[in-house]
Design a protein around this motif. Structure first.
Motif, PDB file in Angstrom:
ATOM      1  N   SER A  88       1.024  13.169  -1.577  1.00  0.00           N
ATOM      2  CA  SER A  88       0.037  13.429  -1.557  1.00  0.00           C
ATOM      3  C   SER A  88      -0.943  13.602  -0.609  1.00  0.00           C
ATOM      4  N   ASP A  89      -0.043  12.406   0.312  1.00  0.00           N
ATOM      5  CA  ASP A  89      -1.039  11.850   1.406  1.00  0.00           C
ATOM      6  C   ASP A  89      -0.217  12.990   3.063  1.00  0.00           C
ATOM      7  N   ARG A 143       0.964  -1.096   0.405  1.00  0.00           N
ATOM      8  CA  ARG A 143       0.418  -0.512  -0.087  1.00  0.00           C
ATOM      9  C   ARG A 143       1.101   1.326   0.166  1.00  0.00           C
ATOM     10  N   LEU A 162       2.321   4.821   0.367  1.00  0.00           N
ATOM     11  CA  LEU A 162       2.371   6.084   1.369  1.00  0.00           C
ATOM     12  C   LEU A 162       3.134   7.106  -0.043  1.00  0.00           C
TER      13      LEU A 162
END
Length: 104
Positions: free
Chosen positions: A102-103, A97, A99
């Protein structure tokens, strides 16, 4: 979002065939709902390791794509490059997943 990281052990003498295999899969992933981030080929260091990274919106979307393996003629043809050339000696898939900036 799920990213598939594929680690390949390749035959460095068959890098041209591996590149053909990679080009075919970059196109197929894009046409079937994913975003291909490319193949990363040996440059310095180990000459027999390559990576591929591609992302799907969800694991369920990835499973729809995976269901085409062994059935869809284009998928079979892309795998035929690998199988007939012997360019891939081994591979392993890992799901991650991301990261992203934009996170933050």
């Amino acid at each position: 979002m799920i990213t598939c990281v594929v680690t390949y052990t390749i035959d460095p003498k068959k890098i041209d065939a591996f590149e053909s295999f990679g080009r075919a899969w970059i196109e197929l992933v894009g046409r079937h709902g994913g975003v291909h981030h490319g193949y990363f080929l040996p440059s310095e260091g180990a000459s027999d390791e390559a990576l591929a990274l591609f992302t799907f919106p969800s694991f369920a979307d990835y499973e729809v794509y995976r269901a085409r393996f062994g059935v869809d003629p284009e998928f079979i043809e892309a795998d035929r490059i690998r199988d007939e050339s012997g360019c891939v000696l081994r591979y392993e898939r890992t799901f991650m997943r991301p990261l992203l900036p934009s996170d933050l």
